[in-house]
Scaffold this motif. Structure first.
Motif, PDB file in Angstrom:
ATOM      1  N   UNK A  54       0.833  -1.199   0.000  1.00 28.34           N
ATOM      2  CA  UNK A  54       0.000   0.000   0.000  1.00 28.34           C
ATOM      3  C   UNK A  54       0.872   1.255   0.000  1.00 28.34           C
ATOM      4  N   UNK A  55       1.963   1.218   0.772  1.00 23.61           N
ATOM      5  CA  UNK A  55       2.882   2.357   0.787  1.00 23.61           C
ATOM      6  C   UNK A  55       3.554   2.525  -0.573  1.00 23.61           C
ATOM      7  N   UNK A  56       3.935   1.417  -1.211  1.00 24.08           N
ATOM      8  CA  UNK A  56       4.540   1.484  -2.546  1.00 24.08           C
ATOM      9  C   UNK A  56       3.549   2.035  -3.570  1.00 24.08           C
ATOM     10  N   UNK A  57       2.271   1.692  -3.383  1.00 23.97           N
ATOM     11  CA  UNK A  57       1.231   2.218  -4.284  1.00 23.97           C
ATOM     12  C   UNK A  57       1.108   3.738  -4.116  1.00 23.97           C
ATOM     13  N   UNK A  58       1.203   4.207  -2.879  1.00 21.42           N
ATOM     14  CA  UNK A  58       1.152   5.652  -2.627  1.00 21.42           C
ATOM     15  C   UNK A  58       2.344   6.364  -3.270  1.00 21.42           C
ATOM     16  N   UNK A  59       3.533   5.762  -3.145  1.00 21.56           N
ATOM     17  CA  UNK A  59       4.727   6.341  -3.773  1.00 21.56           C
ATOM     18  C   UNK A  59       4.589   6.382  -5.289  1.00 21.56           C
ATOM     19  N   UNK A  60       4.059   5.315  -5.862  1.00 19.00           N
ATOM     20  CA  UNK A  60       3.884   5.270  -7.314  1.00 19.00           C
ATOM     21  C   UNK A  60       2.901   6.339  -7.785  1.00 19.00           C
ATOM     22  N   UNK A  61       1.862   6.574  -6.999  1.00 19.04           N
ATOM     23  CA  UNK A  61       0.882   7.602  -7.355  1.00 19.04           C
ATOM     24  C   UNK A  61       1.515   8.988  -7.318  1.00 19.04           C
ATOM     25  N   UNK A  62       2.361   9.228  -6.305  1.00 14.67           N
ATOM     26  CA  UNK A  62       3.036  10.526  -6.215  1.00 14.67           C
ATOM     27  C   UNK A  62       3.989  10.725  -7.394  1.00 14.67           C
ATOM     28  N   UNK A  63       4.702   9.683  -7.783  1.00 16.38           N
ATOM     29  CA  UNK A  63       5.604   9.785  -8.925  1.00 16.38           C
ATOM     30  C   UNK A  63       4.832  10.023 -10.219  1.00 16.38           C
ATOM     31  N   UNK A  64       3.690   9.354 -10.345  1.00 14.22           N
ATOM     32  CA  UNK A  64       2.868   9.534 -11.544  1.00 14.22           C
ATOM     33  C   UNK A  64       2.381  10.970 -11.656  1.00 14.22           C
ATOM     34  N   UNK A  65       2.054  11.567 -10.508  1.00 17.01           N
ATOM     35  CA  UNK A  65       1.614  12.969 -10.503  1.00 17.01           C
ATOM     36  C   UNK A  65       2.735  13.869 -10.998  1.00 17.01           C
ATOM     37  N   UNK A  66       3.958  13.612 -10.523  1.00 12.23           N
ATOM     38  CA  UNK A  66       5.091  14.411 -10.985  1.00 12.23           C
ATOM     39  C   UNK A  66       5.420  14.160 -12.440  1.00 12.23           C
TER      40      UNK A  66
END
Length: 541
Positions: free
Chosen positions: A267-279
């Motif tokens: 779940x934490x990795x999914x949150x990180x991936x979402x933040x990277x996708x936003x950038x």
């Protein structure tokens, strides 16, 4: 001094410069003293030889040669400033007349300069622009990629008793020879097959090789004094290993993270991936905007500048001028130069502020590309004098981001995306609202005696930076270093990638004048020849 400018093409001008003897006279006096300080004449202490005797002994032409050599760079700089040109590449200087060769103080110094310049670019109204991007998605595959990267960090290498395959780790010894002469050797180097960061042909040679087996292949050396030369390489595999990954379970989550279960870690990795996708959306939008601008705007580039960039690229790869690879990268090189001209033009019309976080983010991206720690890369760039280039790269990327705030960005479904960027208008409104309370403040009683008026600053910070940049471009003697990155310089980098801050582009070099033979008078030839030395000395300063 009188300067006439003639536009030969959108990217090239010719300056005709006429310098009265009176303006050259200080250089003549300095040249006479310089010669006197360097010679020893019986009966006189060194540096105390009278000017008349120096002239009698060495001749007026020698003095004039020295004077022209010393004065020409400053005269060129002054002429470029008067003509308001933005030079790039190498100037070609031709001295056509040198005064005072007969001892008189009549006549003028005449010389012409052909110089490549930056093209004039008419920027569009960015508020009318629209670009479309494919939004990066966050799915289970993206989470698995991150999870596997984390598992690899905690993996262990285990020896296998079989021939090496793609992806295996091989401990190897190598010896490179040219005509039976050993050029270079390494022992016990660990290499993962498929990385491709050593010699060309190594991967193919290692696949199928078992431990303690040896094979040979030919390859061009990548570094050293014999870089680019064909060598016979003998490689021996000491061992073949594979990386075993730990199981992705709760035990691994406890060991590799702050979480107790694998589900929490995912779940934490999914949150990180979402933040990277936003950038990544901003990066994708920048690239899309740059590609559209390069496609729609006519931006000519100096032919010689492109040739110089291609030659530099070939030299860094150990190839000679005329190598077929030069034509393969020509289109990308021209595109990279056009992109740089465009971004510099945008940067000159917008107020672009670069802070420490911008620089560190860029350094993090760059360090990942070259495989070194950010602080180590920063130290390497500082030692090689490339920090100014890095700052310019970040500023160009930020300039594109500033105008992107005025552009409408949509996804493939036609939805308008909010990238969270602020336009210049937003900043102006904020500034105006902050000033409003000050306008309503009660006026204070003025003192009986007037205070000295404060001089208003002539320009804001951004304008001052632009003025400094223009002044720098007018200097013929400032030669931009080759700026070797920790790996290789790649002048033919993709323009879109450059805009996204993936790698530093090479600044088109402002080099010392390359002079043609003077049209007349033998002394002028020597003056032109020695001019190079003077300019090179200025470069080293």
């Amino acid at each position: 001094m009188k300067t006439e400018s003639e536009k030969l093409s959108p990217t090239r001008v010719k300056l005709t410069v006429e310098v009265p003897f009176d303006e050259l006279k200080p250089a003549v006096e300095t040249a006479t003293k310089k010669i006197a300080d360097q010679v020893q004449i019986p009966g006189f202490r060194k540096g105390k030889v009278p000017s008349k005797l120096v002239e009698q002994r060495f001749g007026r032409p020698a003095i004039m040669q020295e004077a022209v050599n010393d004065a020409l760079p400053d005269f060129y700089q002054q002429a470029a400033a008067e003509a308001e040109i933005k030079p790039v590449g190498r100037p070609e200087v031709e001295i056509t007349e040198v005064p005072g060769l007969d001892g008189s103080e009549d006549g003028n110094l005449l010389f012409t300069v052909e110089q490549d310049v930056r093209p004039e670019i008419e920027l569009p109204d960015f508020s009318t622009y629209e670009v479309e991007i494919e939004e990066p998605t966050v799915d289970e595959d993206a989470v698995e990629v991150r999870l596997n990267e984390l598992r690899e960090r905690f993996g262990t290498l285990v020896g296998v008793d079989r021939p090496a395959e793609d992806g295996d780790f091989v401990s190897l010894d190598m010896v490179a020879t040219i005509e039976d002469e050993e050029i270079e050797s390494v022992e016990g180097v660990s290499y993962q097959i498929g990385e491709g960061n050593m010699l060309e042909g190594l991967d193919e040679a290692l696949i199928g090789l078992s431990a303690e087996e040896t094979t040979t292949f030919t390859s061009k050396l990548a570094g050293g004094d014999r870089a680019g030369e064909e060598a016979l390489v003998k490689v021996t595999a000491q061992s073949v290993k594979v990386r075993e990954l730990p199981e992705a379970d709760d035990e691994f989550a406890e060991m590799a993270s702050e979480f107790d279960t694998i589900d929490e870690l995912k779940e934490d990795l999914r949150t990180q991936a979402a933040a990277d996708a936003e950038g990544n959306r901003v990066g994708l939008a920048r690239n899309a905007l740059l590609e559209k601008l390069l496609e729609e705007l006519e931006i000519p580039v100096p032919e010689q500048l492109v040739e110089d960039e291609i030659l530099s690229h070939l030299e860094n790869e150990g190839k000679e001028a005329g190598d077929p690879h030069g034509e393969e990268i020509r289109e990308d090189t021209e595109k990279a130069v056009r992109a740089q001209f465009l971004l510099d033009e945008i940067n000159g019309t917008r107020e672009v502020n670069v802070d420490q976080s911008d620089l560190m983010n860029y350094m993090t991206q760059l360090s990942g590309q070259y495989g070194v720690e950010p602080n180590q890369l920063l130290q390497m760039l500082a030692q090689s004098g490339q920090l100014e280039q890095i700052f310019s790269e970040v500023q160009r990327s930020k300039a594109l981001e500033v105008v992107l705030a005025d552009v409408t960005v949509k996804n493939t479904a036609g939805d308008v995306l909010d990238l969270g960027l602020k336009s210049e208008g937003d900043d102006a409104e904020v500034a105006e609202s902050e000033e409003e309370p000050a306008k309503k403040a009660p006026a204070k009683k003025a003192p009986a005696k007037k205070a000295p008026a404060k001089k208003a600053p002539a320009k804001n910070a951004a304008a001052a930076d632009d003025a400094d940049a223009d002044a720098d471009e007018a200097k013929p003697a400032e030669k931009v270093p080759a700026k070797k990155a920790p790996a290789k310089k790649a002048p033919a980098k993709k323009a879109a990638a450059a805009a996204d801050g993936d790698a530093a582009e090479a600044e088109p070099a402002e080099k010392a004048p390359a002079k043609k033979a003077p049209a007349k008078k033998a002394p002028a030839k020597k003056a032109a020849a020695k001019k190079d030395e003077a300019v090179e000395a200025t470069d080293s300063e």
